[in-house]
Design a protein around this motif. Structure first.
Motif, PDB file in Angstrom:
ATOM      1  N   LEU A  16      16.296  93.224  22.841  1.00 17.82           N
ATOM      2  CA  LEU A  16      16.836  92.852  24.150  1.00 17.82           C
ATOM      3  C   LEU A  16      18.343  93.059  24.167  1.00 17.82           C
ATOM      4  O   LEU A  16      19.031  92.803  23.193  1.00 17.82           O
ATOM      5  CB  LEU A  16      16.513  91.392  24.477  1.00 17.82           C
ATOM      6  N   TYR A  24      15.055  94.769  31.567  1.00 17.60           N
ATOM      7  CA  TYR A  24      15.080  93.524  30.794  1.00 17.60           C
ATOM      8  C   TYR A  24      16.434  92.824  30.787  1.00 17.60           C
ATOM      9  O   TYR A  24      16.544  91.731  30.240  1.00 17.60           O
ATOM     10  CB  TYR A  24      14.633  93.800  29.351  1.00 17.60           C
ATOM     11  N   GLY A  25      17.453  93.438  31.370  1.00 14.86           N
ATOM     12  CA  GLY A  25      18.775  92.824  31.411  1.00 14.86           C
ATOM     13  C   GLY A  25      19.595  93.116  30.164  1.00 14.86           C
ATOM     14  O   GLY A  25      19.147  93.813  29.251  1.00 14.86           O
ATOM     15  N   THR A  26      20.770  92.563  30.124  1.00 11.66           N
ATOM     16  CA  THR A  26      21.707  92.833  29.028  1.00 11.66           C
ATOM     17  C   THR A  26      21.826  91.675  28.050  1.00 11.66           C
ATOM     18  O   THR A  26      22.507  91.798  27.036  1.00 11.66           O
ATOM     19  CB  THR A  26      23.099  93.170  29.592  1.00 11.66           C
ATOM     20  N   GLN A  27      21.168  90.564  28.340  1.00 20.94           N
ATOM     21  CA  GLN A  27      21.226  89.429  27.420  1.00 20.94           C
ATOM     22  C   GLN A  27      20.352  89.699  26.199  1.00 20.94           C
ATOM     23  O   GLN A  27      19.260  90.248  26.310  1.00 20.94           O
ATOM     24  CB  GLN A  27      20.771  88.142  28.108  1.00 20.94           C
ATOM     25  N   LEU A 103      10.356  88.381  31.202  1.00 17.81           N
ATOM     26  CA  LEU A 103      11.638  88.646  31.843  1.00 17.81           C
ATOM     27  C   LEU A 103      11.440  89.400  33.156  1.00 17.81           C
ATOM     28  O   LEU A 103      12.015  89.053  34.181  1.00 17.81           O
ATOM     29  CB  LEU A 103      12.536  89.466  30.909  1.00 17.81           C
ATOM     30  N   SER A 104      10.621  90.439  33.113  1.00 18.58           N
ATOM     31  CA  SER A 104      10.322  91.228  34.308  1.00 18.58           C
ATOM     32  C   SER A 104       9.024  90.712  34.925  1.00 18.58           C
ATOM     33  O   SER A 104       8.356  89.851  34.349  1.00 18.58           O
ATOM     34  CB  SER A 104      10.190  92.712  33.949  1.00 18.58           C
ATOM     35  N   GLY A 130      14.188  87.220  34.800  1.00 18.67           N
ATOM     36  CA  GLY A 130      15.085  87.511  33.695  1.00 18.67           C
ATOM     37  C   GLY A 130      15.099  86.358  32.699  1.00 18.67           C
ATOM     38  O   GLY A 130      14.082  85.697  32.480  1.00 18.67           O
ATOM     39  N   ALA A 131      16.247  86.096  32.114  1.00 12.14           N
ATOM     40  CA  ALA A 131      16.367  85.017  31.131  1.00 12.14           C
ATOM     41  C   ALA A 131      16.012  83.668  31.741  1.00 12.14           C
ATOM     42  O   ALA A 131      15.560  82.764  31.038  1.00 12.14           O
ATOM     43  CB  ALA A 131      17.778  84.979  30.555  1.00 12.14           C
ATOM     44  N   ASN A 132      16.172  83.530  33.056  1.00 16.36           N
ATOM     45  CA  ASN A 132      15.812  82.277  33.713  1.00 16.36           C
ATOM     46  C   ASN A 132      14.319  81.983  33.621  1.00 16.36           C
ATOM     47  O   ASN A 132      13.918  80.829  33.767  1.00 16.36           O
ATOM     48  CB  ASN A 132      16.263  82.275  35.174  1.00 16.36           C
ATOM     49  N   SER A 133      13.492  83.002  33.372  1.00 16.52           N
ATOM     50  CA  SER A 133      12.059  82.750  33.173  1.00 16.52           C
ATOM     51  C   SER A 133      11.850  81.791  32.011  1.00 16.52           C
ATOM     52  O   SER A 133      10.999  80.891  32.078  1.00 16.52           O
ATOM     53  CB  SER A 133      11.308  84.056  32.907  1.00 16.52           C
TER      54      SER A 133
END
Length: 144
Positions: A16, A24-27, A103-104, A130-133
């Motif tokens: 990730l 998947y974002g940058t986190q 995430l997605s 995203g990470a909030n999931s």
């Protein structure tokens, strides 16, 4: 029952932040672990976060969660979500509630991602934030 929540991550999630950031974002997984640790502390929970590219490890860890009396398991099984009857059976074989996390949103992606063997056995599913999931799943686990 303990206040420990296992957070289990499957194949390729160790990448990730690098892997398809447009999806998947940058986190990184470490970034997400930090967010979860902070929120878990506020909720009076502890996090045991792990990642493996091997299906059997995820199964063994779910059995371990059951054996230690964990409050819940948050499971992002990655691609195993769509292929693993073994993970499905492991979830059904334990009393510890399992919350599926993504995430997605798999339902907005390729057709082969629309079937979730994990989701068929899990207490619930949270996806697409995203990470909030992960944070939303932790909130749900705290209320079980």
């Amino acid at each position: 029952m303990s206040n420990i929540v296992y957070v289990l991550n499957g194949p390729n999630l160790n990448l990730l932040g690098l892997r398809e950031p447009e999806i998947y974002g940058t986190q990184t997984l470490d970034d997400i672990a930090g967010l979860l640790e902070d929120r878990a502390q506020e909720l009076g929970l502890e996090i045991d976060m792990r990642q493996s590219n091997h299906e059997g490890h995820l199964i063994d860890w779910m059995h371990e969660a059951q054996g230690t009396g964990a409050k819940a398991v948050l499971l992002n099984a990655g691609a195993y979500t769509h292929t693993s009857v073994a993970l499905h059976d492991a979830i059904k074989s334990i009393r510890t509630p399992v919350i599926e996390v993504h995430l997605s949103n798999p339902h907005t992606r390729e057709a082969f991602r629309h079937t979730s063997y994990v989701g068929m056995a899990a207490k619930g599913s949270i996806a697409g934030f995203g990470a909030n999931s992960y944070l939303l799943a932790l909130e749900a686990a705290a209320r079980l």
